[in-house]
Design a protein around this motif. Structure first.
Motif, short mmCIF file in Angstrom:
data_model
loop_
_atom_site.label_atom_id
_atom_site.label_comp_id
_atom_site.label_asym_id
_atom_site.label_seq_id
_atom_site.Cartn_x
_atom_site.Cartn_y
_atom_site.Cartn_z
N ARG A 1 0.47 53.82 -17.76
CA ARG A 1 1.63 54.94 -17.63
C ARG A 1 1.21 55.95 -18.65
O ARG A 1 1.90 56.97 -18.67
CB ARG A 1 3.33 54.38 -18.18
N ILE A 2 0.33 55.79 -19.73
CA ILE A 2 0.09 57.02 -20.48
C ILE A 2 -0.37 57.98 -19.80
O ILE A 2 -0.47 59.04 -20.48
CB ILE A 2 -1.03 56.28 -21.61
N ASN A 3 -1.08 57.72 -18.64
CA ASN A 3 -1.71 58.80 -17.80
C ASN A 3 -0.57 59.60 -16.86
O ASN A 3 -1.25 60.12 -15.98
CB ASN A 3 -2.84 58.37 -17.10
N VAL B 1 2.98 51.12 -29.02
CA VAL B 1 3.46 52.26 -27.85
C VAL B 1 2.45 52.24 -26.74
O VAL B 1 2.79 52.04 -25.57
CB VAL B 1 3.94 53.32 -28.41
N LEU B 2 1.25 52.18 -27.39
CA LEU B 2 0.02 52.14 -26.40
C LEU B 2 0.02 51.05 -25.55
O LEU B 2 -0.24 51.08 -24.27
CB LEU B 2 -1.26 52.56 -27.20
N PHE B 3 0.18 49.79 -26.12
CA PHE B 3 0.05 48.59 -25.33
C PHE B 3 1.29 48.39 -24.50
O PHE B 3 1.10 48.10 -23.24
CB PHE B 3 0.19 47.43 -26.45
N LEU C 1 -2.95 65.87 -15.09
CA LEU C 1 -3.77 66.96 -14.28
C LEU C 1 -4.83 66.46 -13.51
O LEU C 1 -5.58 65.57 -13.69
CB LEU C 1 -4.45 68.18 -15.25
N LYS C 2 -4.93 67.24 -12.35
CA LYS C 2 -5.83 66.61 -11.23
C LYS C 2 -7.42 66.45 -11.90
O LYS C 2 -8.06 65.69 -11.56
CB LYS C 2 -5.81 67.44 -9.91
N TRP C 3 -7.80 67.53 -12.40
CA TRP C 3 -9.34 67.65 -12.86
C TRP C 3 -9.48 66.72 -14.11
O TRP C 3 -10.78 66.78 -14.38
CB TRP C 3 -9.29 69.11 -13.34
N VAL C 4 -8.52 65.79 -14.50
CA VAL C 4 -8.80 65.07 -15.68
C VAL C 4 -9.52 63.69 -15.12
O VAL C 4 -8.87 63.02 -14.57
CB VAL C 4 -7.76 64.87 -16.60
N HIS C 5 -10.49 63.33 -15.89
CA HIS C 5 -11.07 61.96 -15.65
C HIS C 5 -10.59 61.37 -16.78
O HIS C 5 -11.20 61.20 -17.95
CB HIS C 5 -12.65 62.07 -15.99
N THR C 6 -9.37 60.46 -16.65
CA THR C 6 -8.59 59.60 -17.87
C THR C 6 -9.43 58.62 -18.58
O THR C 6 -9.09 58.40 -19.53
CB THR C 6 -7.53 59.10 -17.00
N GLY C 7 -10.53 58.21 -18.06
CA GLY C 7 -11.23 57.08 -18.63
C GLY C 7 -12.66 57.70 -19.29
O GLY C 7 -13.21 56.74 -20.01
N GLU C 8 -12.56 58.88 -19.46
CA GLU C 8 -14.03 59.62 -20.11
C GLU C 8 -13.61 59.74 -21.43
O GLU C 8 -12.96 60.37 -21.98
CB GLU C 8 -14.20 61.02 -19.18
N HIS C 9 -14.50 59.06 -22.24
CA HIS C 9 -14.46 59.13 -23.58
C HIS C 9 -15.72 60.14 -24.19
O HIS C 9 -15.46 60.80 -24.97
CB HIS C 9 -14.36 57.95 -24.28
N PHE D 1 -5.52 66.37 -23.48
CA PHE D 1 -5.25 64.94 -22.67
C PHE D 1 -5.18 65.10 -21.48
O PHE D 1 -5.73 63.98 -20.85
CB PHE D 1 -3.95 64.24 -23.17
N GLY D 2 -4.84 66.04 -20.79
CA GLY D 2 -4.65 66.26 -19.64
C GLY D 2 -3.47 65.38 -18.89
O GLY D 2 -3.47 65.33 -17.59
N ALA D 3 -2.78 65.00 -19.62
CA ALA D 3 -1.55 64.09 -19.28
C ALA D 3 -0.33 64.37 -20.03
O ALA D 3 -0.59 64.31 -21.51
CB ALA D 3 -1.88 62.62 -19.24
N LEU D 4 0.75 64.65 -19.55
CA LEU D 4 1.95 64.91 -20.23
C LEU D 4 2.54 63.92 -21.18
O LEU D 4 2.84 63.98 -22.36
CB LEU D 4 2.94 65.59 -19.30
N VAL D 5 2.50 62.71 -20.63
CA VAL D 5 2.76 61.40 -21.36
C VAL D 5 2.02 61.34 -22.76
O VAL D 5 2.52 60.95 -23.73
CB VAL D 5 3.08 60.09 -20.49
N ALA D 6 0.55 61.04 -22.59
CA ALA D 6 -0.21 61.08 -23.57
C ALA D 6 -0.03 62.18 -24.62
O ALA D 6 -0.10 61.77 -25.79
CB ALA D 6 -1.78 60.94 -22.96
N ALA D 7 0.10 63.28 -24.19
CA ALA D 7 0.24 64.40 -25.09
C ALA D 7 1.54 64.44 -25.88
O ALA D 7 1.47 64.92 -26.97
CB ALA D 7 0.36 65.63 -24.11
N GLY D 8 2.78 63.76 -25.32
CA GLY D 8 3.77 63.78 -26.24
C GLY D 8 3.86 62.77 -27.29
O GLY D 8 4.60 62.87 -28.14
#
Length: 726
Positions: free
Chosen positions: A361-363, A354-356, A367-375, A221-228
């Protein structure tokens, strides 16, 4: 009047067909997701009640669930055990044997005599124990006088006798000392010791798997909140299912293994499902700049639909195990199905909420190298293009690997678990070995033969004449008014020796008509026979139902058939590896186990259903994505490459998590969890990375538009299911 009424009607505002501003009418799951966002308090309240209410019972799961149940309902051996418990003072297969051994002279003298008296008193004080029989010379007192066995009759059902073993084994072992060893053994102690060792192993494995899983999810995920989120979601489902199993156990006995398997399976699948939804939501919210409700609706109509179909496939695959008429198997399958149901429900109702609420804040903590919107993954798109250009080379290579690993399955042998599944220091195993040393190899597997009193002599004579019997005790008359006798016969071979099965079959043919042959070892043999008979039926039902569900989901017979058959390859390869590891002993030293020379008999039928369920999980994810792209473009290339680009990373991450979870179970504890960890871990490794990311896309490439073709008559019969949205 009519004119006025018409004007009033025309002036009344018409209901807004799109009150949430979605721009289209969502499907049923999309509407469910939107409903959840409008009814946040109700949804959260229901889940809070479920988790707190059922969670209150969850801590009791280890103590309340049953330890036995490994029997073939309706078999001759179960009938013998029930008769022995009713008519012969509890002298049944579930009775407890207390082995008292002296390392310094006769056990019936001095300190040994005191220990025998103390152990007898302790057993007599336990209300769940029936008759307590003192050591008998020539039967339960060894010729050298150094080993004696006290028999504690079963005064309760086998599940309760395992709890009796749990309660008293510590006090009995505490009597050891001054040259005297006390080791309770027998089938009830075996399950007690095994369950204890298994629980320790499961806890160790969980301690290892959770941090590893979290690390993989953070990278994915590149993000701790999303991973949890997947871990929290899975935990909610597990707590609810654990509490439910405790309540169900009040109605029907539930095997402790139901919870063990449920924990592992729910963790793996819960993470899979959450991964699929979270990735899709992030792409819809950040990549397409949609509103939160639009993103939820799109996520549920696409990824949510795939998750629901996957969950149904898993449940249907596991339901086939119910065809095996054994309480342990049915409760294990039921326990997993219950956990999957809770996790599926949480994924489709609690996770959207939870996502809504979290939204951007899910992101957090990304991590800096992550493109959070990339699907759409550029790397997996490039991999898809490579497969499109050279399908035969990649497809043939993966097929050769899978067939080479599957080849050893042709020589796979199965048998019921031997005493070697227990740690060497376990009381049941030490006592077992002492009985063998003192009374002969076959003594731990003593046969119990119940016959009519009128045929006692003929039964005794037939036992004495059989070459597989070392000796038989005098006929014991029933303690009640029944006209029955019990004859105990010691085989010439160890209970795990295949020759014992031949002896039992021969006796059942040669003994008088009224004679029934049973005993703990025979119960294992009868269960193995039942498993061997049930396995082809279970496999056939799983394959047929799996194909039908894929057909309903994809509306395409060819790719549904190919997807089903591809799942067989990874399953066969996993069992081929299992034969090399557990039957031939390759890697036994590294994994820390003692090879039995066979795979446990319950593994093929149970693991097949589990592996197939997981394999179909990935199949649905990949092919649902492919169908979504094909519905939009009508282009087979876009369907194949697009499915890998959009679901390849999720399958890769989910596969890595599952492999980590399963392999941690192979690192500690008794043999069956190791078998489970290795077989399932190898199956997922091969299925996720070779079948779903290579072989199945190659099949899509080679079949082209034919993969998605369906005759009109079939299309009319099937419910209309689409994966594109808007």
């Amino acid at each position: 009047m009519t004119s006025t009424a018409t004007r009033r009607h025309a002036a009344r505002p018409s209901p807004d067909p799109d009150p949430d501003g979605l721009g289209y009418r969502p499907g049923p799951l999309g509407r469910l997701g939107v409903w959840v966002t409008h009814h946040r308090r109700i949804t959260a309240g229901v889940w809070l009640l479920l988790i707190v209410g059922l969670g209150a019972f969850a801590p009791k799961v280890e103590a309340n669930l049953s330890g036995a149940g490994w029997q073939a309902d309706g078999s001759e051996s179960v009938a013998v055990r029930e008769l022995a418990q009713e008519s012969f003072g509890g002298n049944a297969s579930s009775a407890i044997q207390v082995v008292v051994h002296s390392t310094d002279g006769p056990v019936t003298e001095g300190r040994g005599q005191d220990v025998l008296a103390e152990a007898t008193a302790l057993l007599e004080d336990e209300p769940r124990i029936a008759d307590v029989i003192a050591p008998q010379p020539g039967a339960s007192l060894s010729q050298d006088g150094e080993t004696a066995v006290i028999l504690a009759g079963a005064g309760a059902d086998p599940n309760e006798m395992v709890r009796v073993a749990d309660d008293i084994k510590g006090e009995l072992e505490a009597l050891s000392g001054d040259g005297i060893e006390v080791n309770p053994t027998g089938a009830s102690l075996l399950w007690s010791d095994f369950n204890e060792a298994n629980l320790d192993a499961m806890l160790k494995s969980e301690m290892i798997s959770w941090p590893v899983t979290m690390a993989i999810l953070v990278l994915a995920f590149g993000a701790l909140v999303a991973a949890g989120l997947p871990l929290i979601l899975t935990l909610a489902g597990l707590v609810a299912s654990a509490g439910s199993l405790v309540l169900i156990n009040e109605l029907v006995p539930v095997s402790i293994w139901a919870m063990n398997f449920a924990m592992m399976f729910a963790l793996a699948l819960g993470i899979d499902y959450a991964l699929f939804l979270v990735v899709r939501f992030r792409a819809a919210r950040m990549g397409h700049h949609e509103t939160p409700r639009q993103a939820i609706a799109e996520t549920m109509d696409t990824a949510g639909k795939a998750v629901l179909l996957s969950g149904i496939t898993v449940l249907v695959s596991l339901s086939a195990v119910m065809l095996v008429p054994s309480p342990a198997f049915r409760s294990m399958a039921g326990g997993i199905m219950l956990a999957v149901t809770f996790v599926l429900a949480a994924t489709l109702t609690l996770l959207p909420l939870v996502l809504f609420k979290l939204d951007h804040r899910i992101n957090k903590l990304a991590l800096k190298w992550v493109h959070t919107g990339e699907h759409r993954s550029a790397r997996f798109a490039a991999w898809g293009e490579r497969l499109w250009k050279r399908p035969v080379a990649f497809g043939l290579a993966s097929l050769i690997v899978l067939l080479a690993l599957a080849a050893p399955v042709l020589g796979l042998r199965t048998a019921m678990p031997s005493i070697q599944v227990l740690p060497e220091e376990a009381s049941a195993r030490v006592g077992y070995d002492q009985v063998k040393d003192a009374f002969g190899d076959g003594a731990p597997g003593t046969l119990q033969v119940i016959a009519d009193r009128s045929e006692a002599k003929a039964t005794t004579a037939a036992l004495a004449a059989d070459t597989g019997i070392a000796g038989a005790m005098p006929a014991q008359p029933a303690a009640d008014d029944s006209d029955l006798v019990l004859i105990q016969a010691v085989p010439t071979v160890d209970p795990s020796d295949p020759e014992l099965g031949a002896t039992v079959d021969r006796l059942r043919d040669d003994l008088p008509e009224s004679a029934l042959v049973g005993g703990a070892a025979v119960e294992n043999l009868d269960l193995k026979t039942q498993l061997d008979e049930s396995t082809p039926l279970v496999i056939g039902v799983v394959l047929a139902l799996g194909f039908l569900l894929l057909l309903v989901a994809l509306q395409a017979p060819l790719i549904s058939l190919l997807g089903t058959l591809a799942s067989l390859l990874s399953t066969a390869a996993a069992f081929g590896v299992a034969r090399l590891v557990f039957q031939e002993g390759y890697g036994a030293g590294l994994l820390g186990f003692e090879s039995q020379g066979f795979l446990d008999a319950w593994a093929p039928v149970f693991f097949f259903a589990m592996i197939f369920a997981i394999a179909m999980d990935y199949t649905v994810f990949l092919l649902a994505s492919a169908k979504e792209h094909y519905e939009r473009s009508g282009d087979p290339r876009e369907a194949m490459v697009g499915s890998l680009a959009h679901s390849g990373r999720v399958i890769f991450a989910a596969g890595a998590v599952m492999v980590a979870v399963f392999f941690t179970f192979a690192l500690s504890g008794p043999l069956p969890p190791k078998e489970m960890g290795i077989v399932l871990g190898v199956a997922v490794l091969l299925d996720a990375f070779l079948v779903r990311l290579v072989l199945l896309p190659v099949m899509l490439r080679l079949t082209g538009k034919a993969a998605w073709w369906s005759p009109r008559w079939l299309t009319r019969m099937l419910p209309k299911i689409t994966f594109s949205h808007g």
